[in-house]
Design a protein around this motif. Structure first.
Motif, short mmCIF file in Angstrom:
data_model
loop_
_atom_site.label_atom_id
_atom_site.label_comp_id
_atom_site.label_asym_id
_atom_site.label_seq_id
_atom_site.Cartn_x
_atom_site.Cartn_y
_atom_site.Cartn_z
N PHE A 104 0.84 -1.19 0.00
CA PHE A 104 0.00 0.00 0.00
C PHE A 104 0.88 1.25 0.00
CE2 PHE A 104 -2.56 -3.32 1.86
CZ PHE A 104 -3.83 -3.09 1.38
N SER A 105 0.50 2.23 -0.79
CA SER A 105 1.15 3.54 -0.79
C SER A 105 0.07 4.58 -0.52
CB SER A 105 1.81 3.83 -2.14
OG SER A 105 2.77 2.84 -2.45
N VAL A 106 0.28 5.40 0.51
CA VAL A 106 -0.76 6.33 0.95
C VAL A 106 -0.39 7.76 0.55
CG1 VAL A 106 -2.18 7.07 2.89
CG2 VAL A 106 -1.10 4.81 2.93
N TYR A 107 -1.39 8.48 0.04
CA TYR A 107 -1.21 9.85 -0.43
C TYR A 107 -2.20 10.77 0.28
CZ TYR A 107 1.36 7.54 -4.16
OH TYR A 107 2.25 6.76 -4.85
N PRO B 172 -1.60 11.61 10.25
CA PRO B 172 -1.90 13.03 10.48
C PRO B 172 -3.35 13.32 10.11
CG PRO B 172 -0.68 12.75 8.44
CD PRO B 172 -0.71 11.41 9.10
N PRO B 173 -3.92 14.44 10.54
CA PRO B 173 -5.30 14.77 10.15
C PRO B 173 -5.38 15.05 8.67
CG PRO B 173 -4.27 16.61 11.29
CD PRO B 173 -3.32 15.45 11.44
N GLY B 174 -6.58 14.93 8.13
CA GLY B 174 -6.77 15.21 6.72
C GLY B 174 -7.43 14.06 5.99
N LYS B 175 -7.44 14.17 4.67
CA LYS B 175 -8.02 13.13 3.83
C LYS B 175 -6.91 12.46 3.03
CE LYS B 175 -12.66 15.05 3.33
NZ LYS B 175 -13.71 15.45 2.36
N PHE B 176 -7.22 11.22 2.59
CA PHE B 176 -6.19 10.41 1.92
C PHE B 176 -6.80 9.61 0.77
CE2 PHE B 176 -5.43 10.74 6.47
CZ PHE B 176 -4.18 11.33 6.51
N VAL C 248 2.31 10.69 1.92
CA VAL C 248 2.36 10.68 3.38
C VAL C 248 3.75 10.23 3.80
CG1 VAL C 248 1.44 9.67 5.50
CG2 VAL C 248 -0.10 10.24 3.60
N THR C 249 4.49 11.11 4.42
CA THR C 249 5.85 10.80 4.84
C THR C 249 5.85 9.57 5.75
OG1 THR C 249 6.38 13.14 4.77
CG2 THR C 249 7.91 11.71 5.96
N GLY C 250 6.76 8.66 5.49
CA GLY C 250 6.84 7.45 6.29
C GLY C 250 6.11 6.28 5.68
N ALA D 292 9.14 12.42 -0.96
CA ALA D 292 7.76 12.72 -0.62
C ALA D 292 7.55 14.22 -0.47
CB ALA D 292 7.38 12.01 0.67
N TYR D 293 6.49 14.72 -1.09
CA TYR D 293 6.13 16.13 -0.97
C TYR D 293 4.87 16.24 -0.12
CZ TYR D 293 9.61 16.78 -4.55
OH TYR D 293 10.78 16.78 -5.23
N ASP D 294 5.02 15.97 1.14
CA ASP D 294 3.90 15.94 2.07
C ASP D 294 3.39 17.36 2.31
OD1 ASP D 294 2.09 15.31 4.00
OD2 ASP D 294 3.44 14.04 5.16
#
Length: 528
Positions: free
Chosen positions: A313-316, A413-417, A481-483, A496-498
Motif C-alpha cells: 500500500f502507498s498512501v497519499y 496526520p489529520p486530513g483526507k487520503f 504521506v511521509t513514512g 515525498a512532498y507531504d
C-alpha cells in the motif's frame, strides 16, 4: 437440524470452492445427502459479511472471520515473518475479501493443457454463476441469470474518474471490460461482487448454501468444526474425523466420525487442504514420518508450491475537497449515522461499495523493459521472456485506487487520503506448508517464500513507480504521506512532498519522477 452421521457426499471446507458444489449437488438431486463442514462460524445474515463498506474489519488480527498464518522469518524480508490471512467463516474469501470482480486470463486455463479445462470449456461455467448487473458490450462472455451478482455497487467515489484520467495520460488505455479474459493491459471502472438491488455483498454461502437450505433438507451444514483427517480404508476415502475448531479443555478433544457413501471433497483452501491431506497420511513419506504420521499415499507435492500476491500500500494525502471514507473510518458519529441510515433504508451510499472504484492491469513497454534491465536486479527479463512475452493476455502488475485510508487513523496526520495498492499478478517465488505433528491444533511449519525468487523484485519496483506516477497526475493529489513511502534524499525528485503542493506540481513530470524513483529504488533492490 440433526446432522446425519452418514451421507452421500462430504465436503471438507465451506469456502467459495466448497459452497458451490454443495449447493449445486444438493439441487441436482434432492435425494442426495450432502454434508458441508466448515471450521469457521456461519455467515448467515452476518452484518460484518454482507455490508460491503466495512470489509476491512475482517482483516484485523482480532477478527473472528479470519485466521492468520505466520511464516518463518525470512532473509528475503529482512528477517521479518510474513502474516498471511485466510478466511475463517462460511463462504470463505467470498465472505471477507475486497469484493473486486476479477477474472483470470484465458492463457491461465489453456496453460493447463488438460482436456475439459480450456477457457472455451470453462466459459459456460463462468457465465452460469454470475448475474452481470450493468450495461454489457460483451454479452457472449458474461452471464445474466446466475446466483452471484456483479455490479459497480450502489455508490461510486468521484476519485474513480480522476484515477482513470491520470492513468490514460500515462498511456494506459481505459477499457469497458478489463475482465474479458484477453485484455492484459488497461484501466477500468472496477466491478464488484455486490448485489446492485440490495447493496449487499454477494458471497458464495448465501448464493449456494443458504438459498438451498431454505428450500430443501438434503444439504447439511456443520460449522465451527475442523476436519482432522480423512479415513482411508482399502485405498478408498470413506469418511472424515472431525474435532471442535477450538479446544480449551483438558485431555484429548472429542472426535466425531462422519462417513460418506459416494465421495469426499477436500476444499479447505490453499493452507488447510494440504494439512488435512498430510494428517491423513497423504504427502511426502519422509516428512510424514518425522511428524509422527504413518504414510499411506506417496504424494510428495502436497504442501509445496505455495504462491501468493505481494500486496503493498502507498498512501497519499488528498485535497480537502476530495470525497473519501476517512471520516467514516475514524468513527465520526454524524458521518457514520448518515452512512448507515442511507444503506439501511435504500441499500445505497458509501456502505454499498468497497471504495475501490478503479484500477489497472499493466504490462511493461519495450522502453520500460530496457530500463528494468539496467537496474541492479535485471533477473525479471528471464521471467518476461519465458512467461509473459508471448502471452499478451497476462498482466504483470495490478494497482487500484482506494478512496481513503482504512488503516489505523490514530497513526496518521489529520486530513483526507487516498491509497494505491499494488501486487504482482504472477509471482515467481514459491513457498510451502507442512504439519509438524498429527495434532490438528498445532501451527504448521510455513514458509511463504515471499521474494525468494529474484525475478519478482524488479516488477514490484516498476509497479510502484507506475502507481506513483498515476497518483501525482491526479487532481486529488496533495503529496505523499511521509513514512509510508521509501525514503529518498532531500534533493531527489522522487522524495515525498507531504503537503507541499507547489513543489509537488513542479516535480510531477514523469521524466524527473521516474528517473528519481528508479535510481533510488534500484539501489534498494540491489541491497536486498
Amino acid at each position: 437440524m440433526t446432522v446425519p452421521e452418514e451421507v452421500d457426499v462430504i465436503i471438507c471446507g465451506g469456502g467459495s470452492t466448497g459452497c458451490v458444489p454443495a449447493g449445486r449437488l444438493a439441487n441436482l438431486d434432492h435425494n442426495l445427502q450432502v454434508l458441508l463442514i466448515e471450521a469457521g462460524e456461519d455467515n448467515l445474515n452476518n452484518p460484518w459479511v454482507y455490508r460491503p463498506g466495512i470489509y476491512p474489519r475482517n482483516m484485523k488480527l482480532d477478527s473472528k472471520t479470519a485466521s492468520f498464518y505466520y511464516s518463518r522469518p525470512s532473509e528475503w524480508l529482512d528477517g521479518r515473518r510474513a502474516i498471511v490471512p485466510c478466511a475463517h467463516v462460511l463462504g470463505g474469501g467470498s465472505s471477507i475479501n475486497f469484493m473486486m470482480y476479477t477474472r483470470a486470463s484465458a492463457s491461465d486455463y489453456d496453460d493447463f493443457q488438460a482436456k475439459g479445462w480450456t477457457t472455451k470449456d470453462l466459459l459456460p461455467l463462468m457465465k452460469k454463476h454470475e448475474t452481470y448487473q450493468r450495461a454489457c458490450n460483451n454479452p457472449d462472455i458474461h452471464g445474466f441469470e446466475g446466483p452471484i451478482k456483479v455490479s459497480f455497487g450502489n455508490y461510486t467515489y468521484p476519485i474513480m474518474q480522476d484515477f482513470l484520467r491520470a492513468a490514460e495520460s500515462q498511456g494506459i488505455p481505459v477499457t469497458d471490460d478489463l475482465q474479458d479474459l484477453t485484455t492484459g493491459h488497461g484501466a477500468e471502472h472496477w466491478l464488484k461482487w455486490i448485489n446492485r438491488d440490495t447493496g449487499r455483498r454477494s458471497d458464495a454461502a448465501h448464493a449456494y448454501v443458504h438459498s438451498t437450505r431454505a428450500k430443501h433438507s438434503n444439504l447439511h451444514l456443520k460449522c465451527n468444526t475442523k476436519v482432522d483427517k480423512i479415513i482411508i480404508e482399502n485405498g478408498r476415502a470413506v469418511g472424515v474425523v472431525t474435532v471442535p475448531t477450538k479446544w480449551v479443555g483438558d485431555g484429548e478433544p472429542p472426535r466425531k466420525i462422519y462417513r460418506a457413501r459416494k465421495q469426499i471433497i477436500i476444499s479447505g483452501g490453499t493452507m488447510s487442504s494440504p494439512l488435512i491431506l498430510q494428517r491423513s497420511g497423504i504427502g511426502d513419506p519422509e516428512k510424514l514420518r518425522r511428524a509422527g504420521i504413518k504414510p499411506l499415499v506417496d504424494l510428495p507435492g502436497v504442501g509445496l508450491n505455495f504462491q501468493d500476491h505481494y500486496l503493498t500500500f502507498s498512501v497519499y494525502r488528498a485535497k480537502p475537497d476530495t470525497e473519501s471514507f476517512d471520516d467514516f473510518i475514524r468513527g465520526d458519529p454524524q458521518t457514520q449515522k448518515k452512512v448507515f441510515e442511507e444503506w439501511n433504508t435504500k441499500g445505497t451510499g458509501p456502505l454499498a461499495t468497497n471504495g475501490i472504484d478503479a484500477g489497472v492491469k499493466i504490462r511493461p513497454t519495450e522502453e520500460e523493459l530496457a530500463q528494468i534491465r539496467s537496474w541492479p536486479t535485471p533477473d525479471f527479463q528471464r521471467g518476461w521472456d519465458s512467461y509473459f512475452k508471448h502471452k499478451p493476455d497476462k498482466p504483470v502488475m495490478h494497482y487500484s485506487v482506494i478512496s481513503g485510508w482504512f488503516g489505523d487513523h490514530m497513526l496518521m496526520p489529520p486530513g483526507k487520503f487516498f491509497t494505491m495498492f499494488h501486487f504482482l499478478e504472477y509471482p515467481f517465488s514459491r513457498g510451502w506448508i507442512h504439519v509438524k505433528s498429527a495434532d490438528p491444533y498445532e501451527a504448521p511449519d510455513f514458509d511463504a517464500g515471499f521474494m525468494n525468487d529474484k525475478r519478482d523484485m524488479a516488477p514490484m519496483v516498476w509497479g510502484y513507480i507506475k502507481s506513483r506516477e498515476t497518483a501525482r497526475r491526479m487532481a486529488a493529489y496533495a503529496g505523499e504521506v511521509t513514512g509510508m513511502h521509501p525514503h529518498f534524499a532531500h534533493d531527489s525528485p522522487a522524495r515525498a512532498y507531504d503537503m507541499d503542493l507547489e513543489t509537488t506540481k513542479a516535480y510531477a513530470g514523469p521524466d524527473h519522477l521516474s528517473a528519481g524513483i528508479q535510481h533510488v529504488l534500484s539501489n534498494q533492490a540491489s541491497r536486498l
